[in-house]
Design a protein around this motif. Structure first.
Motif, PDB file in Angstrom:
ATOM      1  N   ALA A 115      12.618  -0.790  -4.871  1.00  0.00           N
ATOM      2  CA  ALA A 115      11.204  -1.052  -5.547  1.00  0.00           C
ATOM      3  C   ALA A 115      10.441  -2.477  -5.348  1.00  0.00           C
ATOM      4  O   ALA A 115       9.379  -2.579  -5.422  1.00  0.00           O
ATOM      5  N   ILE A 116      11.360  -3.248  -4.778  1.00  0.00           N
ATOM      6  CA  ILE A 116      11.047  -4.557  -4.214  1.00  0.00           C
ATOM      7  C   ILE A 116      10.706  -4.777  -2.850  1.00  0.00           C
ATOM      8  O   ILE A 116       9.309  -5.137  -2.484  1.00  0.00           O
ATOM      9  N   LEU A 117      11.333  -4.170  -1.980  1.00  0.00           N
ATOM     10  CA  LEU A 117      11.290  -4.117  -0.684  1.00  0.00           C
ATOM     11  C   LEU A 117      10.077  -3.236   0.121  1.00  0.00           C
ATOM     12  O   LEU A 117       9.446  -3.484   0.956  1.00  0.00           O
ATOM     13  N   LYS A 118      10.002  -1.967  -0.641  1.00  0.00           N
ATOM     14  CA  LYS A 118       9.237  -0.982   0.056  1.00  0.00           C
ATOM     15  C   LYS A 118       7.753  -1.552  -0.295  1.00  0.00           C
ATOM     16  O   LYS A 118       6.709  -1.341   0.753  1.00  0.00           O
ATOM     17  N   PRO A 119       7.202  -2.308  -1.247  1.00  0.00           N
ATOM     18  CA  PRO A 119       5.798  -2.678  -1.382  1.00  0.00           C
ATOM     19  C   PRO A 119       5.853  -3.830  -0.444  1.00  0.00           C
ATOM     20  O   PRO A 119       4.503  -4.094   0.123  1.00  0.00           O
ATOM     21  N   ALA A 120       6.549  -4.613  -0.167  1.00  0.00           N
ATOM     22  CA  ALA A 120       6.668  -5.777   0.786  1.00  0.00           C
ATOM     23  C   ALA A 120       6.406  -5.335   2.225  1.00  0.00           C
ATOM     24  O   ALA A 120       5.761  -6.063   2.939  1.00  0.00           O
ATOM     25  N   MET A 121       6.919  -4.179   2.491  1.00  0.00           N
ATOM     26  CA  MET A 121       6.657  -3.548   3.780  1.00  0.00           C
ATOM     27  C   MET A 121       5.611  -2.549   3.746  1.00  0.00           C
ATOM     28  O   MET A 121       5.545  -1.911   4.710  1.00  0.00           O
ATOM     29  N   PHE A 122       4.581  -2.446   2.743  1.00  0.00           N
ATOM     30  CA  PHE A 122       3.616  -1.586   2.659  1.00  0.00           C
ATOM     31  C   PHE A 122       4.091  -0.239   2.914  1.00  0.00           C
ATOM     32  O   PHE A 122       3.479   0.734   3.500  1.00  0.00           O
ATOM     33  N   LEU A 123       5.236   0.262   2.353  1.00  0.00           N
ATOM     34  CA  LEU A 123       5.644   1.648   2.126  1.00  0.00           C
ATOM     35  C   LEU A 123       5.339   2.139   1.003  1.00  0.00           C
ATOM     36  O   LEU A 123       5.421   3.498   1.023  1.00  0.00           O
ATOM     37  N   SER A 124       4.935   1.444  -0.066  1.00  0.00           N
ATOM     38  CA  SER A 124       4.640   1.910  -1.060  1.00  0.00           C
ATOM     39  C   SER A 124       3.739   0.912  -1.749  1.00  0.00           C
ATOM     40  O   SER A 124       3.540  -0.141  -1.476  1.00  0.00           O
ATOM     41  N   TYR A 125       3.080   1.258  -2.859  1.00  0.00           N
ATOM     42  CA  TYR A 125       1.904   0.359  -3.450  1.00  0.00           C
ATOM     43  C   TYR A 125       2.749  -0.561  -4.701  1.00  0.00           C
ATOM     44  O   TYR A 125       3.627  -0.227  -5.254  1.00  0.00           O
ATOM     45  N   LYS A 126       2.038  -1.653  -4.775  1.00  0.00           N
ATOM     46  CA  LYS A 126       2.592  -2.580  -5.936  1.00  0.00           C
ATOM     47  C   LYS A 126       2.420  -1.755  -7.248  1.00  0.00           C
ATOM     48  O   LYS A 126       1.265  -1.119  -7.601  1.00  0.00           O
ATOM     49  N   LEU A 181      -3.104   2.419  19.517  1.00  0.00           N
ATOM     50  CA  LEU A 181      -2.557   3.563  18.973  1.00  0.00           C
ATOM     51  C   LEU A 181      -1.592   4.497  19.738  1.00  0.00           C
ATOM     52  O   LEU A 181      -0.858   5.218  19.295  1.00  0.00           O
ATOM     53  N   GLN A 182      -1.882   4.245  21.187  1.00  0.00           N
ATOM     54  CA  GLN A 182      -0.745   4.962  22.017  1.00  0.00           C
ATOM     55  C   GLN A 182       0.568   4.318  21.846  1.00  0.00           C
ATOM     56  O   GLN A 182       1.650   4.788  22.219  1.00  0.00           O
ATOM     57  N   ALA A 183       0.510   3.118  21.545  1.00  0.00           N
ATOM     58  CA  ALA A 183       1.920   2.470  21.293  1.00  0.00           C
ATOM     59  C   ALA A 183       2.874   3.142  20.252  1.00  0.00           C
ATOM     60  O   ALA A 183       4.103   3.041  20.149  1.00  0.00           O
ATOM     61  N   ASN A 184       2.166   3.560  19.027  1.00  0.00           N
ATOM     62  CA  ASN A 184       2.965   4.375  18.141  1.00  0.00           C
ATOM     63  C   ASN A 184       3.913   3.524  17.487  1.00  0.00           C
ATOM     64  O   ASN A 184       5.175   3.984  17.174  1.00  0.00           O
ATOM     65  N   ALA A 185       3.525   2.128  17.111  1.00  0.00           N
ATOM     66  CA  ALA A 185       4.479   1.450  16.562  1.00  0.00           C
ATOM     67  C   ALA A 185       4.720   1.729  15.186  1.00  0.00           C
ATOM     68  O   ALA A 185       3.917   2.394  14.498  1.00  0.00           O
ATOM     69  N   GLN A 186       5.606   1.415  14.511  1.00  0.00           N
ATOM     70  CA  GLN A 186       6.270   1.713  13.301  1.00  0.00           C
ATOM     71  C   GLN A 186       5.119   1.520  12.108  1.00  0.00           C
ATOM     72  O   GLN A 186       5.106   2.254  11.120  1.00  0.00           O
ATOM     73  N   TRP A 187       4.850   0.170  12.211  1.00  0.00           N
ATOM     74  CA  TRP A 187       3.910  -0.353  11.270  1.00  0.00           C
ATOM     75  C   TRP A 187       2.365   0.680  11.310  1.00  0.00           C
ATOM     76  O   TRP A 187       1.894   0.464  10.126  1.00  0.00           O
ATOM     77  N   LEU A 188       2.155   1.259  12.182  1.00  0.00           N
ATOM     78  CA  LEU A 188       1.086   2.107  11.980  1.00  0.00           C
ATOM     79  C   LEU A 188       0.956   2.962  10.775  1.00  0.00           C
ATOM     80  O   LEU A 188      -0.048   3.369  10.262  1.00  0.00           O
ATOM     81  N   ALA A 189       2.442   3.435  10.520  1.00  0.00           N
ATOM     82  CA  ALA A 189       2.426   4.385   9.474  1.00  0.00           C
ATOM     83  C   ALA A 189       2.711   3.754   7.796  1.00  0.00           C
ATOM     84  O   ALA A 189       2.893   4.528   6.829  1.00  0.00           O
ATOM     85  N   THR A 190       2.218   2.505   7.904  1.00  0.00           N
ATOM     86  CA  THR A 190       2.346   1.866   6.611  1.00  0.00           C
ATOM     87  C   THR A 190       1.059   1.470   5.946  1.00  0.00           C
ATOM     88  O   THR A 190       0.019   1.844   6.712  1.00  0.00           O
ATOM     89  N   LEU A 191       0.842   1.611   4.808  1.00  0.00           N
ATOM     90  CA  LEU A 191      -0.190   1.488   3.793  1.00  0.00           C
ATOM     91  C   LEU A 191      -1.227   0.300   4.569  1.00  0.00           C
ATOM     92  O   LEU A 191      -0.807  -0.547   4.770  1.00  0.00           O
ATOM     93  N   ALA A 192      -2.228   0.584   4.217  1.00  0.00           N
ATOM     94  CA  ALA A 192      -3.471  -0.279   4.769  1.00  0.00           C
ATOM     95  C   ALA A 192      -3.724  -1.582   3.625  1.00  0.00           C
ATOM     96  O   ALA A 192      -4.110  -2.609   4.204  1.00  0.00           O
ATOM     97  N   SER A 193      -3.418  -1.136   2.552  1.00  0.00           N
ATOM     98  CA  SER A 193      -3.609  -2.172   1.454  1.00  0.00           C
ATOM     99  C   SER A 193      -2.323  -2.186   0.374  1.00  0.00           C
ATOM    100  O   SER A 193      -1.691  -0.979   0.430  1.00  0.00           O
ATOM    101  N   SER A 194      -2.172  -3.146  -0.361  1.00  0.00           N
ATOM    102  CA  SER A 194      -0.945  -3.307  -1.416  1.00  0.00           C
ATOM    103  C   SER A 194      -1.232  -2.392  -2.401  1.00  0.00           C
ATOM    104  O   SER A 194      -0.546  -2.129  -3.297  1.00  0.00           O
ATOM    105  N   VAL A 195      -2.592  -1.812  -3.024  1.00  0.00           N
ATOM    106  CA  VAL A 195      -2.815  -1.038  -3.999  1.00  0.00           C
ATOM    107  C   VAL A 195      -3.734  -0.022  -3.595  1.00  0.00           C
ATOM    108  O   VAL A 195      -4.560  -0.197  -2.641  1.00  0.00           O
ATOM    109  N   GLY A 196      -3.829   1.190  -4.268  1.00  0.00           N
ATOM    110  CA  GLY A 196      -4.505   2.251  -3.801  1.00  0.00           C
ATOM    111  C   GLY A 196      -6.123   2.186  -4.298  1.00  0.00           C
ATOM    112  O   GLY A 196      -6.558   2.589  -5.469  1.00  0.00           O
TER     113      GLY A 196
END
Length: 223
Positions: free
Chosen positions: A51-62, A125-140
């Motif tokens: 619950a701490i690291l996922k928001p830090a990586m923008f994998l979930s919202y704060k 976009l063609q590089a398909n880096a892993q961070w492209l799948a992370t959330l654009a912002s920290s809150v919805g």
């Protein structure tokens, strides 16, 4: 007595989930966390369930997110834009973040430099880096994006060309960049000698301003 410099002591420490989580959360940036995520399944399992690291990586919202106009309405969750998104947009040209009732991202490029922006977006976009799948912002929340191409040099009457579009809560960095690329293509198609360009969608619903995932956004508006 074993110290943390010995392999056995290090293994014992990292075998404790709570300690590993605290170590990874203490000073590591988003890129470092993604590197750890690829090192070992043990780290990946901890990171993807934390619950701490996922928001830090923008994998979930704060916690406390999902509110329109956070600062004005008194939400505890601070709106932060994904650092990988900001660094990417800043490399494309002038990028400014304006905070008010909503968060607005303004991207400006010169007339001659605009084709380079499109090329850079395609490469990213063609590089398909892993961070492209992370959330654009920290809150919805919905972000407003403004894309502008300067007027053609050495012409007196031509105008700059711009496009405005929304990015909705739940969308990723990749979603934003794909939408930006689609609008950049529309801007590029505008003749260089155009006198005035206006978007005639001021009174339309937000999803009609989208060029990607239009059906999905239209479906959301009907919920």
């Amino acid at each position: 007595m074993a110290s943390l410099s010995t392999p056995s002591a290090v293994r014992k420490v990292f075998a404790i989930v709570e300690l590993t989580e605290k170590i990874l959360a203490s000073g590591l940036n988003m890129i470092d966390l993604f590197k750890f995520n690829r090192v070992k399944m043990h780290f990946r399992d901890i990171i993807t369930s934390s619950a701490i690291l996922k928001p830090a990586m923008f994998l979930s919202y704060k916690t406390g997110g999902h509110m329109f106009a956070q600062g004005i309405l008194g939400n505890d969750a601070e709106l932060t834009l994904n650092p990988m998104l900001i660094s990417t947009l800043s490399a494309f040209g002038r990028c400014e973040i304006k905070r008010g009732f909503t968060c607005r991202i303004e991207i400006e490029q010169t007339f001659d430099g605009f084709p380079g922006l499109i090329s850079a977006l395609d490469q990213c976009l063609q590089a398909n880096a892993q961070w492209l799948a992370t959330l654009a912002s920290s809150v919805g929340t919905t972000l407003d994006v403004h894309l502008e191409r300067g007027k053609k040099p050495n012409t007196r009457w031509t105008s700059f060309v711009y496009r405005d579009f929304p990015i909705y809560g739940g969308e990723t960095v990749g979603d934003l960049l794909r939408e930006l690329r689609a609008h950049a293509g529309k801007v590029q198609e505008t003749p260089a000698d155009t006198l005035v360009v206006m978007q005639m969608d001021l009174f339309s619903s937000d999803h009609t301003k989208r060029l990607t995932n239009v059906d999905m956004q239209a479906g959301r508006s009907e919920d």
